[in-house]
Design an enzyme around this catalytic site. Sequence first.
Site, PDB file in Angstrom:
ATOM      1  N   VAL A 167       5.458  -0.424   2.652  1.00 33.87           N
ATOM      2  CA  VAL A 167       4.374  -0.592   3.617  1.00 33.87           C
ATOM      3  C   VAL A 167       3.352  -1.546   3.013  1.00 33.87           C
ATOM      4  O   VAL A 167       2.912  -1.361   1.876  1.00 33.87           O
ATOM      5  CB  VAL A 167       3.703   0.758   3.951  1.00 33.87           C
ATOM      6  CG1 VAL A 167       2.587   0.551   4.975  1.00 33.87           C
ATOM      7  CG2 VAL A 167       4.729   1.753   4.485  1.00 33.87           C
ATOM      8  N   ASP A 186       9.126  15.785  13.989  1.00 38.55           N
ATOM      9  CA  ASP A 186       8.942  15.650  12.542  1.00 38.55           C
ATOM     10  C   ASP A 186       7.464  15.748  12.155  1.00 38.55           C
ATOM     11  O   ASP A 186       6.980  14.986  11.326  1.00 38.55           O
ATOM     12  CB  ASP A 186       9.526  14.309  12.066  1.00 38.55           C
ATOM     13  CG  ASP A 186       9.728  14.264  10.552  1.00 38.55           C
ATOM     14  OD1 ASP A 186       9.847  15.339   9.937  1.00 38.55           O
ATOM     15  OD2 ASP A 186       9.759  13.154   9.994  1.00 38.55           O
ATOM     16  N   GLY A 217       8.735   3.783  -0.001  1.00 41.26           N
ATOM     17  CA  GLY A 217       9.573   4.959   0.185  1.00 41.26           C
ATOM     18  C   GLY A 217      11.029   4.562   0.227  1.00 41.26           C
ATOM     19  O   GLY A 217      11.384   3.388   0.023  1.00 41.26           O
ATOM     20  N   MET A 262      12.990   4.303   2.724  1.00 39.08           N
ATOM     21  CA  MET A 262      13.356   3.475   3.867  1.00 39.08           C
ATOM     22  C   MET A 262      12.751   2.079   3.813  1.00 39.08           C
ATOM     23  O   MET A 262      13.196   1.181   4.516  1.00 39.08           O
ATOM     24  CB  MET A 262      12.958   4.173   5.167  1.00 39.08           C
ATOM     25  CG  MET A 262      13.761   5.421   5.435  1.00 39.08           C
ATOM     26  SD  MET A 262      13.396   6.165   7.043  1.00 39.08           S
ATOM     27  CE  MET A 262      11.700   6.677   6.799  1.00 39.08           C
ATOM     28  N   LYS A 319       5.324  -1.743   8.210  1.00 42.53           N
ATOM     29  CA  LYS A 319       6.509  -1.075   7.669  1.00 42.53           C
ATOM     30  C   LYS A 319       7.658  -2.080   7.642  1.00 42.53           C
ATOM     31  O   LYS A 319       8.100  -2.539   8.690  1.00 42.53           O
ATOM     32  CB  LYS A 319       6.880   0.124   8.531  1.00 42.53           C
ATOM     33  CG  LYS A 319       5.849   1.229   8.538  1.00 42.53           C
ATOM     34  CD  LYS A 319       6.189   2.310   9.551  1.00 42.53           C
ATOM     35  CE  LYS A 319       7.500   2.995   9.236  1.00 42.53           C
ATOM     36  NZ  LYS A 319       7.759   4.139  10.179  1.00 42.53           N
ATOM     37  N   ILE A 349       0.810  -1.217   0.000  1.00 40.82           N
ATOM     38  CA  ILE A 349       0.000   0.000   0.000  1.00 40.82           C
ATOM     39  C   ILE A 349       0.847   1.272   0.000  1.00 40.82           C
ATOM     40  O   ILE A 349       0.316   2.368  -0.041  1.00 40.82           O
ATOM     41  CB  ILE A 349      -0.983   0.026   1.187  1.00 40.82           C
ATOM     42  CG1 ILE A 349      -0.233  -0.115   2.518  1.00 40.82           C
ATOM     43  CG2 ILE A 349      -2.029  -1.069   1.044  1.00 40.82           C
ATOM     44  CD1 ILE A 349      -1.147   0.005   3.737  1.00 40.82           C
ATOM     45  N   GLY A 350       2.173   1.118   0.031  1.00 39.96           N
ATOM     46  CA  GLY A 350       3.028   2.292  -0.001  1.00 39.96           C
ATOM     47  C   GLY A 350       4.482   1.894  -0.137  1.00 39.96           C
ATOM     48  O   GLY A 350       4.858   0.742   0.082  1.00 39.96           O
TER      49      GLY A 350
END
Length: 200
Positions: free
Chosen positions: A46, A156, A41, A43, A61, A38-39
């Site tokens: 997900v 953050d 990046g 790092m 994650k 679903i995601g």
Amino acid sequence: MTNADDSIKTSSSSSGGIGAAHQDLTGTLGDFVLVKKIGAGAMGDVYLGKHRTTGELAAIKLITDRLAHDENFIKRFKREIDVLLGLNHPNIARAVGYGVDQDRSFLALEYIEGPNLSDELRQRGALFEQDVLTIAIHVARGLAHAYNEAGLVHRDIKPMNILVKQQRSGKRTGLFMEEGDKAKIIDFGLAKPTDAEDQS
């Protein structure tokens, strides 16, 4: 830990292992069955996962192979896990599991049905004043809880790190935040205790 025959696999090859970055994985990860990506990046990826016993959905994650042996990153990732395990608040995404599978660390968070604020701002533009105030109050409550209960500063806060759990799915043409919706803070990887020497 999972058994060898239950471990994660790439969907494109049964012999390629898990070394290739951003390949979709299938199978199980700890106590979770991976449903779909679903995601993604820099790092890691997900995944939507489902707990094998309770059926609870989770956002998992999974860090990349590249970072799996990065000492500084793993330290930060473990700090995020420790932080989330100690926090329980309606405006903070709840940790529901964690572990290591084939040398890759993962963190499972409650699955939040709704967008992140960054995507919503890109699509809608400016929000109504009432929406802004509601989100600000929710975020402030979550941050206050992290500070009061664990002495933590998030460090953050940005639209990308605020998810909105929506009671009703579908497009909204009026107010973005409806009754029962909750803004939830994610990504405590940079959080530090208030007594830490370096607060930069």
